[in-house]
Scaffold this active site. Structure first.
Site, PDB file in Angstrom:
ATOM      1  N   GLU A  24     -27.546 -44.452-103.127  1.00  0.00           N
ATOM      2  CA  GLU A  24     -28.799 -44.413-101.452  1.00  0.00           C
ATOM      3  C   GLU A  24     -28.569 -43.314-101.169  1.00  0.00           C
ATOM      4  O   GLU A  24     -28.405 -42.508-102.134  1.00  0.00           O
ATOM      5  CB  GLU A  24     -28.091 -45.792-100.773  1.00  0.00           C
ATOM      6  CG  GLU A  24     -26.898 -45.512-100.317  1.00  0.00           C
ATOM      7  CD  GLU A  24     -25.897 -45.480 -98.415  1.00  0.00           C
ATOM      8  OE1 GLU A  24     -26.658 -45.007 -98.282  1.00  0.00           O
ATOM      9  OE2 GLU A  24     -24.885 -45.968 -98.254  1.00  0.00           O
ATOM     10  N   LYS A  85     -33.459 -42.356 -90.615  1.00  0.00           N
ATOM     11  CA  LYS A  85     -32.605 -44.049 -91.019  1.00  0.00           C
ATOM     12  C   LYS A  85     -33.037 -45.171 -91.686  1.00  0.00           C
ATOM     13  O   LYS A  85     -33.486 -45.538 -91.036  1.00  0.00           O
ATOM     14  CB  LYS A  85     -31.438 -43.995 -90.996  1.00  0.00           C
ATOM     15  CG  LYS A  85     -30.364 -44.915 -91.055  1.00  0.00           C
ATOM     16  CD  LYS A  85     -29.219 -45.667 -90.061  1.00  0.00           C
ATOM     17  CE  LYS A  85     -28.415 -46.599 -90.778  1.00  0.00           C
ATOM     18  NZ  LYS A  85     -27.640 -46.588 -89.590  1.00  0.00           N
ATOM     19  N   ASP A 137     -24.779 -57.112 -83.491  1.00  0.00           N
ATOM     20  CA  ASP A 137     -24.916 -56.592 -84.361  1.00  0.00           C
ATOM     21  C   ASP A 137     -24.085 -56.606 -86.006  1.00  0.00           C
ATOM     22  O   ASP A 137     -23.238 -55.904 -85.958  1.00  0.00           O
ATOM     23  CB  ASP A 137     -24.374 -55.087 -84.108  1.00  0.00           C
ATOM     24  CG  ASP A 137     -24.397 -53.747 -84.914  1.00  0.00           C
ATOM     25  OD1 ASP A 137     -25.272 -53.376 -86.022  1.00  0.00           O
ATOM     26  OD2 ASP A 137     -24.491 -52.990 -84.410  1.00  0.00           O
ATOM     27  N   SER A 139     -25.496 -56.393 -89.359  1.00  0.00           N
ATOM     28  CA  SER A 139     -26.073 -54.952 -90.539  1.00  0.00           C
ATOM     29  C   SER A 139     -27.278 -55.829 -91.282  1.00  0.00           C
ATOM     30  O   SER A 139     -26.657 -56.648 -91.928  1.00  0.00           O
ATOM     31  CB  SER A 139     -25.133 -54.547 -91.565  1.00  0.00           C
ATOM     32  OG  SER A 139     -25.984 -53.715 -92.939  1.00  0.00           O
ATOM     33  N   ASP A 141     -27.719 -54.800 -94.359  1.00  0.00           N
ATOM     34  CA  ASP A 141     -27.213 -54.620 -95.473  1.00  0.00           C
ATOM     35  C   ASP A 141     -26.975 -56.538 -96.146  1.00  0.00           C
ATOM     36  O   ASP A 141     -26.823 -57.053 -97.315  1.00  0.00           O
ATOM     37  CB  ASP A 141     -26.038 -54.072 -95.596  1.00  0.00           C
ATOM     38  CG  ASP A 141     -26.405 -52.593 -95.004  1.00  0.00           C
ATOM     39  OD1 ASP A 141     -27.339 -52.162 -95.462  1.00  0.00           O
ATOM     40  OD2 ASP A 141     -25.211 -51.910 -95.385  1.00  0.00           O
ATOM     41  N   LYS A 158     -15.706 -50.024 -93.730  1.00  0.00           N
ATOM     42  CA  LYS A 158     -15.293 -49.729 -93.022  1.00  0.00           C
ATOM     43  C   LYS A 158     -14.957 -50.434 -92.118  1.00  0.00           C
ATOM     44  O   LYS A 158     -15.331 -51.170 -91.409  1.00  0.00           O
ATOM     45  CB  LYS A 158     -15.643 -48.620 -92.435  1.00  0.00           C
ATOM     46  CG  LYS A 158     -15.909 -47.141 -93.087  1.00  0.00           C
ATOM     47  CD  LYS A 158     -16.204 -45.906 -92.058  1.00  0.00           C
ATOM     48  CE  LYS A 158     -15.974 -45.111 -92.849  1.00  0.00           C
ATOM     49  NZ  LYS A 158     -17.510 -44.598 -93.363  1.00  0.00           N
TER      50      LYS A 158
END
Ligand code: PSU
Ligand code: MN
Length: 310
Positions: A24, A85, A137, A139, A141, A158
């Site tokens: 990425e 981004k 919120d 992601s 992903d 994380k």
């Protein structure tokens, strides 16, 4: 306007059955400072080559979605301030505006799959943010992992995230989370999270076998291979937790929202830990790149065996 620009070396590797590992680029553009980011990008590609695989760093350059970057493009992405981004929903906009953008795990997975790349190495995946029951919120992903058949090698997620909720969503979406040589979900800088992984595998060949078996069943979701940071580079979870709490407070006071949240928290952790967290970040990425190359090789081996038999 071509949808994908695949570098010749990558195209050749895919055609010949040479293992390929996708990488990425948000980690380059928004995950670490310059010049550590360009060193990281070049070293990671080097590690994949040394292991006998071909690296394919994915990004948007001048609006072109590129699979495999030359050095000049890597440097442009690493140096410029105005680089965007791009997660999945941003890709088309970046193309229309002819912008440079780093691609997130979600966007990179989607592009890797479209290019025919099965294995992808990164640092950490995004997930459910703390307080998501209020902020929503989560992601992209996780959404992309739900419907994109790619093997994502990371050091867990994380602790800026709500890790138990992240694991719940991955379960709902049918995503295997494989602890590689561990029973515990690693938490990026540290090896511990207190959360058990549902699956443990100790051999890259078994990871390849699981991924292939999943495809054979027609299951469309991806898999996460959680590869803990090597002991000698790990940071204590308690130190990181204190820093994260301060950073989260600051983010909410400043009203940081949407896609700015993750880069903001990352840069705060970076500055609060000094060089330590950056060094740890580099080492865990290298560790993931090496494992991803092994898995990519094992997958190709299995495909060869399968084709020889049939
Ligand atoms: N986690 C990290 N480092 C990173 C990222 C996540 O430890 O650089 C990046 C990845 O590209 C990931 C993205 O896909 O942040 C997630 O952003 P968001 O939370 O806005 O979806
Ligand atoms: Mn978000």
């Amino acid at each position: 306007m071509k949808a994908l620009y695949i570098k010749e070396e990558v195209r050749k590797a895919l055609g010949e059955g040479t293992p390929v590992v996708a990488l990425e680029s948000t980690i380059i553009t928004h995950g670490m400072p310059h010049p550590a980011n360009i060193d990281m990008a070049l070293n990671t590609e080097g590690i994949i080559r040394e292991a006998g695989a071909v690296p394919a760093t994915i990004a948007v350059v001048d609006g072109d979605v590129r699979v495999g970057l030359d050095r000049a493009s890597l440097e442009t992405l690493a140096k410029s301030d105005g680089v965007h981004k791009a997660s999945t929903r941003d890709l088309s906009y970046m193309r229309i505006l002819k912008r440079h953008a780093g691609t997130t795990v979600a966007a990179t997975m989607h592009i890797a799959r479209a290019a025919g790349i099965d294995v992808f190495a990164t640092g950490g995946i995004g997930g459910v943010h703390r307080g998501a029951s209020e902020s929503f919120d989560v992601s992209a992903d996780l959404e992309t992992l739900a419907d994109t058949s790619v093997c994502v090698v990371c050091a867990g997620a994380k602790a800026i995230l709500d890790l138990p909720s992240t694991m719940e969503v991955l379960e709902t979406q049918g995503v295997e989370v494989i602890g590689y040589r561990t029973d515990e979900l690693p938490a990026f800088y540290s090896r511990e999270s207190g959360i058990e992984t549902p699956v443990r595998l100790d051999d890259s060949k078994d990871v390849a076998a699981l991924f292939q078996s999943k495809r054979a069943l027609g299951l469309k979701s991806g898999i996460v291979v959680a590869n803990p940071i090597p002991h000698e580079h790990a940071l204590p979870a308690s130190t990181i937790e204190q820093i994260i709490e301060v950073a989260l407070k600051e983010a909410s006071q400043k009203g940081i929202k949407g896609k700015e949240v993750t880069p903001f928290l990352l840069s705060r952790i970076e500055s609060a830990t000094g060089g330590d967290s950056l060094r740890a970040n580099l080492e865990l990425v290298y560790n993931n790149a090496a494992l991803a190359a092994k898995i990519a090789k094992a997958l190709i081996e299995r495909e060869r065996m399968h084709n020889a038999r049939s």
